[in-house]
Scaffold this motif. Sequence first.
Motif, PDB file in Angstrom:
ATOM      1  N   ILE A  92      83.624  37.623  79.389  1.00  0.00           N
ATOM      2  CA  ILE A  92      84.512  38.767  79.217  1.00  0.00           C
ATOM      3  C   ILE A  92      84.343  39.691  80.418  1.00  0.00           C
ATOM      4  N   TYR A  93      85.467  40.013  81.032  1.00  0.00           N
ATOM      5  CA  TYR A  93      85.485  40.905  82.184  1.00  0.00           C
ATOM      6  C   TYR A  93      86.190  42.188  81.766  1.00  0.00           C
ATOM      7  N   LEU A  94      85.508  43.304  81.939  1.00  0.00           N
ATOM      8  CA  LEU A  94      86.072  44.617  81.620  1.00  0.00           C
ATOM      9  C   LEU A  94      86.244  45.406  82.909  1.00  0.00           C
ATOM     10  N   SER A  95      87.374  46.073  83.050  1.00  0.00           N
ATOM     11  CA  SER A  95      87.557  46.901  84.246  1.00  0.00           C
ATOM     12  C   SER A  95      86.652  48.128  84.199  1.00  0.00           C
ATOM     13  N   ASP A  96      86.249  48.539  82.990  1.00  0.00           N
ATOM     14  CA  ASP A  96      85.351  49.684  82.813  1.00  0.00           C
ATOM     15  C   ASP A  96      84.352  49.328  81.707  1.00  0.00           C
ATOM     16  N   ALA A  99      96.340  47.814  85.589  1.00  0.00           N
ATOM     17  CA  ALA A  99      96.662  48.152  84.194  1.00  0.00           C
ATOM     18  C   ALA A  99      95.833  47.334  83.210  1.00  0.00           C
ATOM     19  N   TRP A 100      95.301  46.205  83.653  1.00  0.00           N
ATOM     20  CA  TRP A 100      94.502  45.362  82.766  1.00  0.00           C
ATOM     21  C   TRP A 100      93.120  45.959  82.589  1.00  0.00           C
ATOM     22  N   LYS A 101      92.681  46.009  81.342  1.00  0.00           N
ATOM     23  CA  LYS A 101      91.344  46.501  81.026  1.00  0.00           C
ATOM     24  C   LYS A 101      90.384  45.363  80.692  1.00  0.00           C
ATOM     25  N   ILE A 102      90.934  44.150  80.461  1.00  0.00           N
ATOM     26  CA  ILE A 102      90.105  43.041  80.001  1.00  0.00           C
ATOM     27  C   ILE A 102      90.693  41.707  80.435  1.00  0.00           C
ATOM     28  N   GLU A 103      89.810  40.762  80.689  1.00  0.00           N
ATOM     29  CA  GLU A 103      90.176  39.359  80.901  1.00  0.00           C
ATOM     30  C   GLU A 103      89.096  38.533  80.211  1.00  0.00           C
ATOM     31  N   ILE A 104      89.520  37.495  79.495  1.00  0.00           N
ATOM     32  CA  ILE A 104      88.565  36.653  78.766  1.00  0.00           C
ATOM     33  C   ILE A 104      88.788  35.185  79.139  1.00  0.00           C
ATOM     34  N   VAL A 105      87.680  34.505  79.428  1.00  0.00           N
ATOM     35  CA  VAL A 105      87.685  33.071  79.724  1.00  0.00           C
ATOM     36  C   VAL A 105      86.819  32.389  78.673  1.00  0.00           C
ATOM     37  N   VAL A 106      87.327  31.345  78.023  1.00  0.00           N
ATOM     38  CA  VAL A 106      86.513  30.624  77.051  1.00  0.00           C
ATOM     39  C   VAL A 106      86.538  29.127  77.316  1.00  0.00           C
ATOM     40  N   THR A 107      85.502  28.484  76.856  1.00  0.00           N
ATOM     41  CA  THR A 107      85.375  27.043  76.825  1.00  0.00           C
ATOM     42  C   THR A 107      85.094  26.686  75.371  1.00  0.00           C
TER      43      THR A 107
END
Length: 119
Positions: free
Chosen positions: A68-72, A106-114
Motif C-alpha cells: 500500500i502506497y500512501l501519498s501522506d 489527486a491520488w492518495k493511495i495505490e494498492i498492489v496485491v498478489t
Amino acid sequence: MSNDLVRHGVAARYSEAAVFQGVVYLAGMVPERGDTDIAGQTQDVLAQVQTRLQEAGSDKSRILRAHIYLSDISDINAMNAVWDAWVVPGTAPPRATVQAALADPAWKIEIVVTAAQKA
C-alpha cells in the motif's frame, strides 16, 4: 489452474493483471476519482482489487501479500479503518505500507496485491 501465462486488461503500457501457475499479480490499483478523502479512495481501490481478483479466479481471502502506497502517511489510520473492515477475518495478508509520491497528485493511495487462484 494453469501453467500458462494469462494477462487481463492489457493496454499499451501495462496489464491490469497477470496470472501464472495459479498466482494472480495485480497492477497498482488507483482511485477512479481523485476528489474524495482517503476513506473514499481506499474503498474505491479495494472494490477494484476485488473485481480484478474475481476476474482472475481469486478473491480477497486469497491475497498472499499487499503493498500500500500512501501519498501522506498521516492517512494510515483512516485507510486502516477501511482496510480492516474489508479484509476477511483471519485472512489478513502480509502487508507493507509506505509513503510515496504517486503519479497523480489527486491520488492518495495505490494498492498492489498478489493472490492465489482458487483451486
